[in-house]
Design a protein around this motif. Structure first.
Motif, mmCIF file in Angstrom:
data_model
loop_
_atom_site.group_PDB
_atom_site.id
_atom_site.type_symbol
_atom_site.label_atom_id
_atom_site.label_comp_id
_atom_site.label_asym_id
_atom_site.label_seq_id
_atom_site.Cartn_x
_atom_site.Cartn_y
_atom_site.Cartn_z
ATOM 1 N N TYR A 11 -8.359 -0.204 6.148
ATOM 2 C CA TYR A 11 -8.855 0.979 5.302
ATOM 3 C C TYR A 11 -7.923 1.387 4.390
ATOM 4 O O TYR A 11 -8.194 1.453 3.230
ATOM 5 N N LEU A 12 -6.447 1.449 4.722
ATOM 6 C CA LEU A 12 -5.545 1.909 3.907
ATOM 7 C C LEU A 12 -4.971 0.940 2.974
ATOM 8 O O LEU A 12 -4.303 1.232 1.930
ATOM 9 N N ASP A 13 -5.378 -0.342 3.185
ATOM 10 C CA ASP A 13 -5.030 -1.415 2.169
ATOM 11 C C ASP A 13 -5.991 -1.368 1.027
ATOM 12 O O ASP A 13 -5.846 -1.859 -0.134
ATOM 13 N N ALA A 58 0.569 -1.213 -0.068
ATOM 14 C CA ALA A 58 0.029 0.115 0.085
ATOM 15 C C ALA A 58 0.716 1.046 0.030
ATOM 16 O O ALA A 58 0.553 2.231 -0.663
ATOM 17 N N VAL A 59 1.880 1.270 0.848
ATOM 18 C CA VAL A 59 2.879 2.426 0.866
ATOM 19 C C VAL A 59 3.582 2.669 -0.584
ATOM 20 O O VAL A 59 3.415 3.743 -1.002
ATOM 21 N N MET A 60 3.854 1.523 -1.168
ATOM 22 C CA MET A 60 4.654 1.475 -2.495
ATOM 23 C C MET A 60 3.755 2.074 -3.605
ATOM 24 O O MET A 60 3.853 3.174 -4.184
ATOM 25 N N ALA A 61 2.400 1.973 -3.525
ATOM 26 C CA ALA A 61 1.333 2.173 -4.548
ATOM 27 C C ALA A 61 1.035 3.607 -4.400
ATOM 28 O O ALA A 61 1.088 4.322 -5.357
ATOM 29 N N ARG A 62 0.941 3.942 -3.217
ATOM 30 C CA ARG A 62 0.416 5.296 -2.949
ATOM 31 C C ARG A 62 1.620 6.531 -3.273
ATOM 32 O O ARG A 62 1.428 7.429 -3.615
ATOM 33 N N LYS A 63 2.945 5.795 -3.253
ATOM 34 C CA LYS A 63 4.091 6.528 -3.312
ATOM 35 C C LYS A 63 4.343 6.703 -4.832
ATOM 36 O O LYS A 63 4.543 7.792 -5.331
ATOM 37 N N ASN A 64 4.021 5.721 -5.734
ATOM 38 C CA ASN A 64 4.155 5.844 -7.228
ATOM 39 C C ASN A 64 2.875 6.633 -7.600
ATOM 40 O O ASN A 64 3.189 7.391 -8.880
ATOM 41 N N ALA A 65 1.734 6.889 -7.059
ATOM 42 C CA ALA A 65 0.721 7.495 -7.369
ATOM 43 C C ALA A 65 1.036 8.961 -7.514
ATOM 44 O O ALA A 65 0.446 9.841 -8.409
ATOM 45 N N VAL A 88 4.204 2.142 6.854
ATOM 46 C CA VAL A 88 3.528 0.772 7.341
ATOM 47 C C VAL A 88 2.701 0.900 8.361
ATOM 48 O O VAL A 88 1.426 0.447 8.567
ATOM 49 N N GLU A 89 3.370 1.675 9.475
ATOM 50 C CA GLU A 89 2.454 1.897 10.724
ATOM 51 C C GLU A 89 1.241 2.342 10.375
ATOM 52 O O GLU A 89 0.211 2.197 11.142
ATOM 53 N N LEU A 142 -1.820 -7.019 -4.734
ATOM 54 C CA LEU A 142 -0.506 -6.835 -5.453
ATOM 55 C C LEU A 142 0.473 -7.700 -4.953
ATOM 56 O O LEU A 142 1.483 -8.444 -5.888
ATOM 57 N N VAL A 143 0.712 -8.263 -3.773
ATOM 58 C CA VAL A 143 1.567 -9.261 -3.065
ATOM 59 C C VAL A 143 1.195 -10.774 -3.535
ATOM 60 O O VAL A 143 2.055 -11.273 -3.999
#
Ligand SMILES: [Zn+2]
Lengths: 159, 382
Positions: B202-204, B166-173, B187-188, B288-289
């Motif tokens: 929720y954020l996943d 989730a962190v990776m995707a929102r960063k790419n966005a 991640v936290e 994604l995983v």
């Protein structure tokens, strides 16, 4: 005339009530009647590959063969997987929010090849694990109507 | 034999949670105008329109009629294709078939959705058997949660792996001007967000977005004449599935089956080496995983490792979802078409800040219904 685009276009609320009626079909009708009258979960067995599927149906989902023989499956089984649903959403059955939290179980019924989704009474994650034994709990006599809700939920029968 | 076909142009709206400023045809028109501008064409150059959304979401079932002035379909052949989550890849396949058959030369594919206009979960539930399965369904989120739980349990992964995705995707966005969610997450933050359906936080989860995407497909002659660097369609494969959730099981993956067939058609023997970028339909971070293995990019249960070692980040050897993916942007009827459009942008070298340097072969997927999938492979050469 002012030709500028509107800053705040209108936003219109519509609430529609659209009644539907569905034919359950010959196979699923028999399944629902068995839930109502006998507290039994019925499945059909494939003539060609012997797979057992619930809800009952005309055609095998693996080999396209005919399914003619009705067999009883469950009422016990194992938790194939599960979730506990916490977020609110509109239930299209009722038009109002479905009560949460609720346990959502995918059950591998004894004697059945595929799985069966239903409610799980337990919502405490620390007491749930994949593979646990579960059992269908039927509504009492007089309250069953010939619907999947004639099983009120599944309960855990091993720790 | 099918004729060769390429994507020559595309256009997207800037996807967001609530486009109160436009109605449906106006929103569609935005994406179509951008695609025509990109192709330096006018609507008169379009031979046919293929359009789709998710029925029941806006309470409008004859959407091809309703949107015909926004889509440019008036007095043209127009076909609606609606297959749920895969609608976007299905309209892409429809446009591809139109051109590959030789019957049409320039075809406009459109996917759109205005999820703000009704209850998405209720809409999804209406797609399933009303007598047997609607009772317990909690839309896409509940259906995905049960697979996420099973995947996690089977391979011994933790929720942290999903949070990292989730962190990776929102960063790419953040590199994508059209993306909806572009948060700087940790991640936290993901693990501390509300558990909406175990094990999905929720954020996943993907957002509900308003948006449209338009993609122009052209036959070989037309593509070569109109476009200096077309993205050629090498394969377009669809796999449907059983109707009941209780019949579907994840040891028989429609994504894997479609990918194997697509690799065969495209002549790809080592996807990890031969693909440069993937646009995967990831409705939640676990997907994604978990689904990378079905594309044979890694072995079973190794998707978490690909996140940990950076292989699928923008810096890795096979970036997944430079656009931010579905968990950053999700106007459902457009979502899978956005995957195809983004893959084409990568091949065309037009992906801006999210460009994967030198991308020559790209894979895009669409996911929907009862866990069915579609796979596209695009290339810079025939
Ligand atoms: Zn059979």
């Amino acid at each position: 005339m002012n030709q500028e685009p509107l800053e705040k276009p209108l936003y219109i609320n519509l609430h529609a009530r659209l009644p539907y009626a569905y034919s359950a079909g010959r196979y699923v009708s028999r399944f629902l009647i068995a839930l109502r009258d006998e507290c039994k979960i019925l499945a059909t067995k494939c003539e060609r590959c012997s797979i057992v599927l619930t809800p009952p149906r005309l055609v095998c989902n693996q080999c396209y063969g005919p399914m003619k023989e009705f067999v009883e499956v469950g009422p016990q089984g194992r938790l194939a997987t599960f979730s506990v649903i916490n977020f609110p959403f509109i239930d299209p059955f009722t038009g109002v929010e479905r009560p949460v939290p609720y346990g959502y179980a995918i059950i591998q019924l004894d004697g059945c090849s595929n799985r069966f989704p239903h409610f799980l009474r337990e919502t405490d994650l620390s007491r749930l694990r994949i593979g646990q034994r579960v059992q269908a709990v039927f509504k009492p006599d007089g309250e069953r109507t010939g619907a999947v809700t004639d099983i009120s939920h599944f309960e855990i029968i091993e720790p | 034999m099918p004729k060769n076909v390429a994507i020559i142009a595309s256009g997207q709206t800037n996807h967001t949670s609530r486009r109160k400023d436009v109605n449906i045809p106006e929103m569609i028109r935005e994406a179509v105008d951008r695609a025509l501008t990109d192709a330096e064409l006018t609507i008169d150059d379009i031979d046919a329109v293929v359009i789709g959304n998710m029925e029941h979401f806006e309470g409008i079932n004859l959407s091809d009629m309703w949107a015909s002035e926004g889509s440019g379909a008036v007095m043209k052949p127009c076909m609606k294709i609606a297959t749920g989550g895969t609608t976007g890849t299905s309209v892409a396949a429809g446009a591809y078939y139109h051109c590959a058959s030789g019957l049409f030369d320039t075809v406009l594919a459109i996917g759109w959705e205005k999820l703000s206009e009704s209850d998405t979960t209720a809409g999804i539930i209406t797609a399933f058997d009303p007598i047997v399965e609607r009772l317990t369904l909690a839309g896409a989120i509940g259906g995905l949660a049960i697979e996420a739980n099973l995947y996690m349990t089977t391979y011994g992964l933790s929720q942290e792996h999903f949070a990292k995705a989730a962190v990776m995707a929102r960063k790419n966005a953040q590199n994508n001007p059209h993306a909806h969610l572009k948060h700087d997450l940790t991640v936290e933050m993901v693990l501390n967000s509300p558990m909406i359906a175990y094990p999905i936080h929720y954020l996943d989860m993907c957002p509900t977005s308003d948006g449209a995407c338009a993609v122009i497909f052209a036959s070989e002659d037309r593509a070569r004449r109109l476009c200096p660097r077309p993205a050629w369609i090498k394969a377009a494969v669809c796999r449907h599935n059983h109707p009941y959730i209780g019949d579907v099981w994840w040891d028989r993956s429609t994504l894997e089956s479609a990918a194997i067939e697509a690799y065969k058609i495209a002549g790809i023997t080592n996807p990890r080496k031969e693909l440069d970028v993937i646009e995967l339909y990831d409705p939640a971070s676990y997907a994604l995983v978990a689904w990378i293995q079905h594309l044979h990019i890694c072995g079973p249960g190794e998707g978490g490792k690909l996140i940990d070692d950076g292989s699928i980040t923008m810096e890795g050897d096979i970036p997944v979802n430079p656009s931010g993916g579905v968990i950053s942007t999700n106007p459902i009827g457009a979502t899978a078409l956005i995957r195809v459009a983004e893959a084409a942008l990568q091949i065309q070298g037009k992906a801006g800040a999210r460009q994967v340097e030198g991308a020559k072969t790209a894979l895009a997927t669409g996911f929907g219904g009862s866990y069915w999938n579609e796979v596209f492979i695009l290339s810079d050469r025939l």
